[in-house]
Design a protein around this motif. Structure first.
Motif, PDB file in Angstrom:
ATOM      1  N   ASN A 452       0.839  -1.216   0.000  1.00 41.39           N
ATOM      2  CA  ASN A 452       0.000   0.000   0.000  1.00 41.39           C
ATOM      3  C   ASN A 452       0.864   1.252   0.000  1.00 41.39           C
ATOM      4  O   ASN A 452       0.595   2.209  -0.718  1.00 41.39           O
ATOM      5  N   ALA A 453       1.913   1.227   0.845  1.00 44.54           N
ATOM      6  CA  ALA A 453       2.791   2.401   0.947  1.00 44.54           C
ATOM      7  C   ALA A 453       3.375   2.725  -0.428  1.00 44.54           C
ATOM      8  O   ALA A 453       3.479   3.893  -0.815  1.00 44.54           O
ATOM      9  N   LYS A 455       2.064   1.741  -3.411  1.00 47.82           N
ATOM     10  CA  LYS A 455       0.971   2.087  -4.335  1.00 47.82           C
ATOM     11  C   LYS A 455       0.542   3.545  -4.159  1.00 47.82           C
ATOM     12  O   LYS A 455       0.307   4.257  -5.121  1.00 47.82           O
ATOM     13  N   TYR A 456       0.410   3.972  -2.882  1.00 46.96           N
ATOM     14  CA  TYR A 456      -0.161   5.290  -2.626  1.00 46.96           C
ATOM     15  C   TYR A 456       0.922   6.325  -2.346  1.00 46.96           C
ATOM     16  O   TYR A 456       0.781   7.179  -1.490  1.00 46.96           O
ATOM     17  N   ILE A 483       0.666   9.788  -0.306  1.00 47.21           N
ATOM     18  CA  ILE A 483      -0.343  10.838  -0.506  1.00 47.21           C
ATOM     19  C   ILE A 483      -1.228  11.068   0.732  1.00 47.21           C
ATOM     20  O   ILE A 483      -1.990  12.016   0.783  1.00 47.21           O
ATOM     21  N   GLY A 484      -1.117  10.198   1.725  1.00 47.61           N
ATOM     22  CA  GLY A 484      -1.909  10.358   2.950  1.00 47.61           C
ATOM     23  C   GLY A 484      -3.364   9.965   2.717  1.00 47.61           C
ATOM     24  O   GLY A 484      -3.769   9.621   1.606  1.00 47.61           O
ATOM     25  N   ILE A 485      -4.114  10.032   3.794  1.00 50.30           N
ATOM     26  CA  ILE A 485      -5.538   9.671   3.691  1.00 50.30           C
ATOM     27  C   ILE A 485      -6.355  10.842   4.224  1.00 50.30           C
ATOM     28  O   ILE A 485      -6.142  11.272   5.364  1.00 50.30           O
ATOM     29  N   ILE A 493     -11.134   3.066   6.358  1.00 53.45           N
ATOM     30  CA  ILE A 493     -10.160   2.346   5.521  1.00 53.45           C
ATOM     31  C   ILE A 493     -10.009   0.869   5.868  1.00 53.45           C
ATOM     32  O   ILE A 493      -9.572   0.096   5.030  1.00 53.45           O
ATOM     33  N   PHE A 498     -13.662  -1.035   1.112  1.00 54.22           N
ATOM     34  CA  PHE A 498     -13.583   0.421   1.073  1.00 54.22           C
ATOM     35  C   PHE A 498     -12.307   0.888   0.397  1.00 54.22           C
ATOM     36  O   PHE A 498     -11.216   0.402   0.674  1.00 54.22           O
ATOM     37  N   ARG A 499     -12.466   1.843  -0.491  1.00 52.70           N
ATOM     38  CA  ARG A 499     -11.306   2.474  -1.128  1.00 52.70           C
ATOM     39  C   ARG A 499     -11.516   3.973  -1.070  1.00 52.70           C
ATOM     40  O   ARG A 499     -12.620   4.465  -1.294  1.00 52.70           O
ATOM     41  N   VAL A 500     -10.461   4.711  -0.756  1.00 57.00           N
ATOM     42  CA  VAL A 500     -10.583   6.167  -0.756  1.00 57.00           C
ATOM     43  C   VAL A 500     -10.865   6.590  -2.199  1.00 57.00           C
ATOM     44  O   VAL A 500     -10.175   6.147  -3.106  1.00 57.00           O
ATOM     45  N   GLY A 510      -6.603  -1.949  -7.122  1.00 59.53           N
ATOM     46  CA  GLY A 510      -6.913  -2.503  -5.806  1.00 59.53           C
ATOM     47  C   GLY A 510      -8.403  -2.700  -5.670  1.00 59.53           C
ATOM     48  O   GLY A 510      -9.171  -2.155  -6.454  1.00 59.53           O
ATOM     49  N   SER A 516      -8.551  -4.702   5.332  1.00 59.41           N
ATOM     50  CA  SER A 516      -9.514  -5.456   6.156  1.00 59.41           C
ATOM     51  C   SER A 516      -8.900  -6.813   6.517  1.00 59.41           C
ATOM     52  O   SER A 516      -9.081  -7.311   7.630  1.00 59.41           O
ATOM     53  N   THR A 539       1.642   8.489   5.477  1.00 61.58           N
ATOM     54  CA  THR A 539       0.709   7.757   6.329  1.00 61.58           C
ATOM     55  C   THR A 539       1.500   6.791   7.204  1.00 61.58           C
ATOM     56  O   THR A 539       2.475   6.198   6.750  1.00 61.58           O
ATOM     57  N   PHE A 541       0.953   3.466   9.654  1.00 65.45           N
ATOM     58  CA  PHE A 541       0.108   2.425  10.246  1.00 65.45           C
ATOM     59  C   PHE A 541       0.861   1.869  11.437  1.00 65.45           C
ATOM     60  O   PHE A 541       2.061   1.591  11.348  1.00 65.45           O
TER      61      PHE A 541
HETATM   62  P1  ADP Z   1      -6.676  -1.342  -1.876  1.00 62.30           P
HETATM   63  O1  ADP Z   1      -5.293  -0.865  -1.667  1.00 62.30           O
HETATM   64  O2  ADP Z   1      -6.770  -2.603  -2.606  1.00 62.30           O
HETATM   65  O3  ADP Z   1      -7.564  -0.300  -2.402  1.00 62.30           O
HETATM   66  P2  ADP Z   1      -6.736  -1.603   1.009  1.00 62.30           P
HETATM   67  O4  ADP Z   1      -7.734  -2.246   1.910  1.00 62.30           O
HETATM   68  O5  ADP Z   1      -5.340  -2.111   1.088  1.00 62.30           O
HETATM   69  O6  ADP Z   1      -7.316  -1.688  -0.439  1.00 62.30           O
HETATM   70  O7  ADP Z   1      -6.723  -0.082   1.343  1.00 62.30           O
HETATM   71  C1  ADP Z   1      -7.917   0.647   1.471  1.00 62.30           C
HETATM   72  C2  ADP Z   1      -7.731   2.080   1.073  1.00 62.30           C
HETATM   73  O8  ADP Z   1      -6.915   2.738   2.041  1.00 62.30           O
HETATM   74  C3  ADP Z   1      -7.003   2.253  -0.200  1.00 62.30           C
HETATM   75  O9  ADP Z   1      -7.901   2.285  -1.296  1.00 62.30           O
HETATM   76  C4  ADP Z   1      -6.290   3.566  -0.049  1.00 62.30           C
HETATM   77  O10 ADP Z   1      -7.105   4.628  -0.499  1.00 62.30           O
HETATM   78  C5  ADP Z   1      -6.073   3.687   1.403  1.00 62.30           C
HETATM   79  N1  ADP Z   1      -4.700   3.418   1.811  1.00 62.30           N
HETATM   80  C6  ADP Z   1      -4.216   2.253   2.295  1.00 62.30           C
HETATM   81  N2  ADP Z   1      -2.899   2.364   2.591  1.00 62.30           N
HETATM   82  C7  ADP Z   1      -2.550   3.620   2.276  1.00 62.30           C
HETATM   83  C8  ADP Z   1      -1.312   4.370   2.342  1.00 62.30           C
HETATM   84  N3  ADP Z   1      -0.186   3.808   2.786  1.00 62.30           N
HETATM   85  N4  ADP Z   1      -1.310   5.659   1.919  1.00 62.30           N
HETATM   86  C9  ADP Z   1      -2.441   6.217   1.467  1.00 62.30           C
HETATM   87  N5  ADP Z   1      -3.637   5.580   1.385  1.00 62.30           N
HETATM   88  C10 ADP Z   1      -3.683   4.304   1.766  1.00 62.30           C
END
Ligand code: ADP
Length: 549
Positions: A452-453, A455-456, A483-485, A493, A498-500, A510, A516, A539, A541
């Motif tokens: 995720n880190a 990807k985003y 990019i943060g949330i 999240i 759920f996806r932002v 994704g 989850s 971000t 975690f």
């Molecule tokens: P996916 O990555 O497949 O969309 P996830 O359950 O892993 O699904 O994540 C849910 C949502 O949380 C993502 O769609 C994304 O918008 C957000 N997210 C997760 N990790 C990060 C991160 N490291 N930085 C920014 N946004 C994140």
């Protein structure tokens, strides 16, 4: 993502309807207050009336006894009977003075008078009311003079004194107090009276000390207003009474009853005609107490309706979000599934046109591609199928003691090799205890977070993993420079699917299952996961794992 406006309008409508219900309840309460007040005032008026009648009765009894003592035989007075328009007039004469009483022929026992006026007179005394006795009193006082010291003289004196002290408020106070006490009401009484009507104008109030009774739901004021000129009409007298009431400094909500106690049968006021005025302040506290159950009931019902509406609104919002998340997921997943299927299809198609013996290299490339794409497909399907299993906790962990530091380092090394972005992963390991957990799942957790880190984040990705001991376990933080949330989505999240929403239009692959899964695994281990620092610069975690399962 949910459309904002319709929900906003639903909320506005709910608020408006709650407000309308509150207003209607308010109006209803005010109405019922007015009704209760009217009823209470009517009750009090009735009690005051009863008190006046009781006082009349007391006075009549006393006068009757005294008069019977004075008028003992027919020689005590002389009498004449005259006709007058409505009936007859009886005149009494002691030789010096004349007095008279009038009786309406339609309602009075005129025949008896002809036969034996004395018997009539005495019988009248036994059943007349106090105001009816008044003319008889005026006829008898001074008719005969009795010798000083005789019992007749004493009774006559007493009678005279009694009528002159007609304003004696003790009688009235007693009558009122007893009536109210009988009706279960209590009060502080206050007596007012005026010497004569001219005092009303000059407002010379003679005020005896207040009479106090235990407990006070209200304050009563009552008074006796002596009359003056017998030529004044009752209407005029009542006007006078009203202006007197207005001059009293008594709350406008007080209940008043008044009664001229000595007007004659034709409502013509004769001689000194005192008026009794009773007033009681409306007992608001008693009304309030009576209404308390209703008010409490309304408030509770309103709160309940408000709560129900709020729960309904939240459910609708949640349902709407779920529907949108589901739509998003279906479009994501179809895209994700389609890619490997198309690739595998293309590879298999390619195989059709390749001579297996002639071109073994190409054949193996096609086969590898098809196999790896089908594997990818199968992995994705597994992940989707397993997600509800993970969420419900219906799976078994295979915990073992292992070196968490080594695992983190090897994941960091392999992730740094990824070519799509410029990736740096640092690991700072300060924990001193071993980890006892399901190694495979924990590996997936960390890979998911790092994935995720990456990807985003923008092209230069920098990830810092920190691990330290906390009470009864370890805490791991994975911080990126991505990019943060946005704050409004942070609460969702970890929800399945759920996806932002992709506000910048970058299509990041994704389907909202990774976090989850991560949460389910950590919680199955007895740990917890949440967001740490989270802003535009990245971000974090943070998850904790207990030392033992
Ligand atoms: P996916 O990555 O497949 O969309 P996830 O359950 O892993 O699904 O994540 C849910 C949502 O949380 C993502 O769609 C994304 O918008 C957000 N997210 C997760 N990790 C990060 C991160 N490291 N930085 C920014 N946004 C994140």
């Amino acid at each position: 993502m949910m459309r904002k406006y319709p929900m906003k309008w639903i909320l506005v409508l709910m608020c408006l309807s709650i407000t309308a219900v509150v207003i209607l309840q308010g109006i209803w309460l005010m109405d019922s207050y007015a009704v209760s007040k009217e009823k209470k005032q009517a009750d009090i008026k009735k009690l005051l009336d009863v008190a006046l009648i009781e006082r009349d009765r007391q006075l009549a009894d006393t006068v009757r006894i005294l008069m019977q003592k004075v008028v003992r035989n027919k020689n005590d007075f002389g009498f004449r009977i005259f006709d007058f328009t409505k009936g007859i007039q009886i005149g009494f004469n002691n030789g010096i003075d004349n007095s008279y009483a009038m009786y309406d022929a339609t309602s009075r026992d005129t025949l008896a008078i002809h036969k034996d006026p004395h018997v009539f007179f005495v019988r009248k005394m036994s059943d007349l009311t106090f105001s009816e006795l008044k003319p008889l009193y005026s006829a008898t006082i001074g008719i005969n003079s009795y010798p000083d010291g005789s019992p007749e003289k004493a009774a006559q004196m007493k009678l005279t004194y009694f009528f002159h002290s007609i304003q004696d408020t003790t009688y009235l106070a007693n009558a009122v107090i007893r009536t109210f006490a009988d009706a279960g009401q209590s009060f502080i009484g206050k007596v007012r009276w005026y010497k004569d009507l001219s005092d009303i104008y000059t407002k010379k109030v003679v005020q005896p000390p207040p009479i106090k009774k235990k407990s006070a739901a209200s304050r009563e004021v009552f008074g006796v207003i002596p009359g003056s000129d017998d030529k004044q009409s009752l209407g005029y007298k009542l006007d006078l009474l009203q202006s007197y009431i207005d001059s009293l400094n008594v709350s406008k909500d007080s209940v008043f009853v008044s009664k001229p106690i000595l007007n004659d049968i034709n409502d013509v006021l004769r001689g000194e005609v005192p008026t009794v005025l009773l007033s009681v302040k409306t007992p608001y506290t008693a009304i309030g107490r009576q209404m308390l159950t209703g008010i409490l009931g309304s408030v509770i019902a309103l709160l309940f309706v408000g709560m129900c509406m709020w729960v309904m609104y939240n459910t609708i919002v949640k349902q709407k979000q779920l529907a949108e998340i589901k739509d998003d997921f279906i479009s994501n997943i179809s895209h994700e599934l389609k890619t490997p299927i198309t690739t595998a299809q293309a590879a298999v198609q390619g195989l059709k046109f390749v001579d297996l013996n002639q071109n073994p290299g190409k054949t193996s490339i096609y086969l590898r591609t098809a196999t790896s794409e089908i594997q990818r497909l199968s992995l994705m399907v597994d992940q989707i199928l397993n997600v509800s299993l993970y969420e419900n906790g219906g799976f078994q962990l295979n915990p073992e003691g292992f070196d968490f530091k080594t695992m983190l380092n090897s994941i960091a090394d392999s992730q740094q090799l990824r070519k799509e972005k410029q990736i740096s992963v640092s690991v700072r390991y300060e924990a001193e205890t071993d980890v006892f957990a399901d190694k495979l799942h924990m590996q997936n957790v960390v890979v998911n977070l790092i994935d995720n880190a990456i990807k985003y984040s923008a092209d230069a990705v920098s990830i810092a993993i920190n691990c330290r001991n906390v009470a009864n376990g370890i805490q791991v933080s994975v911080m990126d420079n991505g990019i943060g949330i946005p704050a409004e989505f942070r609460g969702f999240i970890f929800d399945k699917f759920f996806r932002v929403p992709d506000l910048n239009g970058h299509r990041i692959k994704g389907y909202g299952l990774g976090l989850s899964y991560v949460k389910a695994i950590i919680e199955k281990h007895g740990g917890s996961i949440g967001l740490g620092r989270c802003g535009e610069s990245g971000t974090e975690f943070i998850f904790t794992l207990p030392e033992s399962l």
